[in-house]
Motif scaffolding. Structure first.
Motif, PDB file in Angstrom:
ATOM      1  N   GLN A 179       0.806  -1.211   0.000  1.00 16.72           N
ATOM      2  CA  GLN A 179       0.000   0.000   0.000  1.00 16.72           C
ATOM      3  C   GLN A 179       0.849   1.276   0.000  1.00 16.72           C
ATOM      4  N   ARG A 183       1.236   3.956  -3.062  1.00 17.46           N
ATOM      5  CA  ARG A 183       0.738   5.318  -2.894  1.00 17.46           C
ATOM      6  C   ARG A 183       1.787   6.337  -3.309  1.00 17.46           C
ATOM      7  N   ARG A 186       2.197   6.243  -7.118  1.00 16.48           N
ATOM      8  CA  ARG A 186       1.092   6.899  -7.815  1.00 16.48           C
ATOM      9  C   ARG A 186       1.318   8.402  -7.852  1.00 16.48           C
ATOM     10  N   GLN A 187       1.652   8.929  -6.684  1.00 13.94           N
ATOM     11  CA  GLN A 187       1.874  10.370  -6.584  1.00 13.94           C
ATOM     12  C   GLN A 187       3.018  10.787  -7.509  1.00 13.94           C
ATOM     13  N   GLU A 209      -7.455   4.602  -7.152  1.00  6.47           N
ATOM     14  CA  GLU A 209      -6.334   4.868  -8.062  1.00  6.47           C
ATOM     15  C   GLU A 209      -6.816   5.619  -9.299  1.00  6.47           C
ATOM     16  N   TYR A 212      -7.655   9.179  -8.415  1.00  2.10           N
ATOM     17  CA  TYR A 212      -6.469   9.968  -8.089  1.00  2.10           C
ATOM     18  C   TYR A 212      -5.615  10.244  -9.315  1.00  2.10           C
ATOM     19  N   LEU A 242      -6.015  12.894  -1.357  1.00  2.00           N
ATOM     20  CA  LEU A 242      -6.831  11.758  -0.935  1.00  2.00           C
ATOM     21  C   LEU A 242      -7.780  12.105   0.199  1.00  2.00           C
TER      22      LEU A 242
END
Lengths: 267, 300
Positions: A179, A183, A186-187, A209, A212, A242
């Motif tokens: 996780q 995260r 992704r950012q 996801e 975002y 988020l």
């Protein structure tokens, strides 16, 4: 300026008993130029098949995938010579890193450079730029099996980006990570894509996801897949948080559409 | 950016490798270096222990030999040190290098020929279904023909010269090499082939960068088996009437019924084999698999 249009895509898969299974049932949509288009849908619905068709790894049975690539290069900094309009330069980030474990990190990128016929003079600059973009410049001489799973996925991301593709395809690139790493990545990916501005298509089954990362979200039904809805993200890439109320509202809206889909399946 | 990776090792199996060390984006190489050094000294201890066990194994074998020699006449089981003295005579007389050189040359030439044919053949059989069907029967048949028969056929066809030795060795081991590489090619990772297609890798790059590295362990195993088989065949060929080579010397020992000479020549042979196996092939293996972390947690 590089767009992808999927037009009435139909794909059958052969079953073991010889009959055929409909996977894609007339799928049409436009990808968002310079942005991230998320293909959101339940697992096994055919999103990855479509992505592979776009990458040329699979053939569609009907329908077309149209690319429009400008005569001029996409990025002002690009080292890549122009390609004819019908074959855009594609980068691909896989679900698993798919690295050549016997090559050092930098040589994995060089493998892609050689394939894409990028002139040797620009290799060094590209290596440094994209490895530092994913935070792995100090690991360039390392072998992949000595890196953690998250770092290996970053190498895969760097390889997809470093050929400076006009279209970047990503197939659930964070789904096998834990996780926290996912995260962070992704950012980082949203930041990098916003900075580079290539057209990106990302397959995911994770609603958060999609909310975002996606500038546009294409919602697929389960198999045989058709498009349920195409939603543009009301929030700008840099302003998604988020914990922000507007983001949570948008996520809920997507979730409702997806849940309704699941309900219909149940009936 | 990568600081997150360090607190979330994604693969617990490799925690003892470099990744478990906190790695800031900049300071990464330093802490990695420390853990590498620790791993290296542990590896050194391991190597020493392995060496000790191997030496003990050889000593045990020689002791058993010595025990046997107490119960049998020296014409059947000579004393170990008498035999070692004979080995010394063979080596110092200069005989050894010419005879062993001739045998080695036959092995290496035959082996090289077999490799040149069977690596491409194995790769093609593993990738193209039609070639697999076509070449499967001859390869399997070739595997079942005994080396002795190949030796007879080669000598009848080429006569008593170097060509027949090369041919016998090559023909005997080529099917075995081809099978090993063929099976290896079938087990390569299709996902990596897809990856190489996506990045438009050329045919040469696909073979050299993607396929061959995945075959390395199969090729190394094939080299080991192949060399072992090549020795056996070449000695048989030399026994048939060659006037030099280790096989010829063994036959000479046999003709005068000197167990000592037969054993001494066999020992020199074994020593050369061991040097090649542990020195040359071991070095080759280490240098081509440097990318693989040596974690053998499942072994005791």
């Amino acid at each position: 300026m590089a767009y992808v249009r999927v037009d009435r895509a139909v794909k059958f898969f052969p079953r073991e008993d010889g009959s055929e299974m409909l996977v894609l049932d007339g799928v049409s949509f436009d990808a968002k130029e310079h942005g991230i288009t998320c293909l959101l849908g339940p697992s096994g619905c055919g999103k990855s098949t479509l992505l592979n068709a776009i990458a040329g790894l699979e053939k569609l049975d009907q329908g077309e995938i149209e690319f429009r690539v400008p005569g001029s290069t996409l990025h002002p900094t690009s080292h890549i010579p122009d390609l004819p309009a019908r074959s855009p330069k594609l980068g691909y980030v896989f679900q698993d890193p798919r690295l050549l474990n016997w090559k050092r990190v930098e040589d994995n990128l060089v493998f892609a450079f050689k394939g894409m016929k990028i002139p040797r003079e620009s290799w060094q600059g590209l290596l440094e730029k994209y490895l530092s973009l994913v935070g792995l410049l100090s690991f360039r001489k390392q072998y992949p099996l000595y890196l953690s799973g998250g770092m290996r996925q970053r190498v895969g991301l760097a390889r997809g980006l470093a050929i400076e593709p006009e279209i970047l395809l990503m197939d659930e690139p964070f789904s096998k990570l834990d996780q926290l790493t996912a995260r962070q990545l992704r950012q980082d990916t949203v930041d990098i894509c916003a900075r580079l501005g290539q057209t990106t298509m990302l397959v995911t089954h994770d609603v958060e996801e999609a909310a975002y990362m996606g500038d546009r979200i294409v919602i697929f039904s389960s198999r045989p897949a058709h498009i349920v809805e195409v939603v543009d993200n009301p929030l700008e890439a840099t302003k998604r948080d988020l914990d922000d109320l507007a983001f949570i509202r948008f996520k809920k809206r997507l979730l409702q559409t997806v849940l309704k889909l699941v309900d219909q399946e149940g009936v | 950016m990568s600081s997150l990776d360090s607190i979330t090792p994604a693969e617990p199996a490799r925690q003892d490798q470099a990744i478990a060390v906190p790695t800031g984006a900049g300071s990464g190489s330093l802490s990695t270096e420390v853990s590498f050094r620790r791993a290296r000294s542990a590896a050194k201890r391991q190597t020493l222990r392995d060496m000790g066990l191997r030496v003990a194994s050889v000593i045990t074998l020689v002791s058993i030999w010595w025990l046997l020699s107490l119960f049998f006449p020296p014409s059947l089981v000579p004393k170990p040190w008498d035999t070692f003295a004979e080995v010394g005579v063979i080596v110092t007389s200069g005989n050894f290098f010419t005879e062993m050189g001739a045998t080695l040359r036959r092995v290496l030439v035959g082996f090289g020929l077999a490799m040149i044919v069977s690596i491409p053949l194995g790769i093609f059989m593993g990738t193209l279904r039609s070639l697999e069907s076509f070449f499967e029967p001859p390869v399997i048949l070739g595997l079942t023909v005994p080396g002795l028969i190949w030796a007879v056929l080669a000598i009848m066809f080429f006569g008593l010269n170097e060509t027949s030795a090369y041919a016998a060795v090559a023909v005997t081991i080529a099917p075995m090499l081809a099978i090993s590489i063929w099976q290896g090619t079938k087990s390569i990772d299709k996902d990596l082939i897809d990856m190489s297609k996506v990045f438009h890798a050329g045919a040469w790059s696909k073979v050299v960068d993607v396929i061959l590295p995945q075959l390395i362990s199969h090729i190394l195993a094939a080299i080991r088996y192949g060399l072992g088989l090549a020795w056996k065949v070449v000695v048989v060929v030399e026994m048939f009437g060659f006037s030099n080579g280790v096989g010829y010397q063994v036959v000479r020992g046999f003709n005068v019924f000197s167990m000592k000479a037969v054993l001494a020549w066999t020992i020199t042979f074994l020593v050369v084999m061991i040097v090649i196996e542990f020195g040359l092939i071991g070095w080759l293996e280490r240098s081509v698999t440097r990318w693989r972390p040596r974690v053998e947690a499942w072994r005791r």
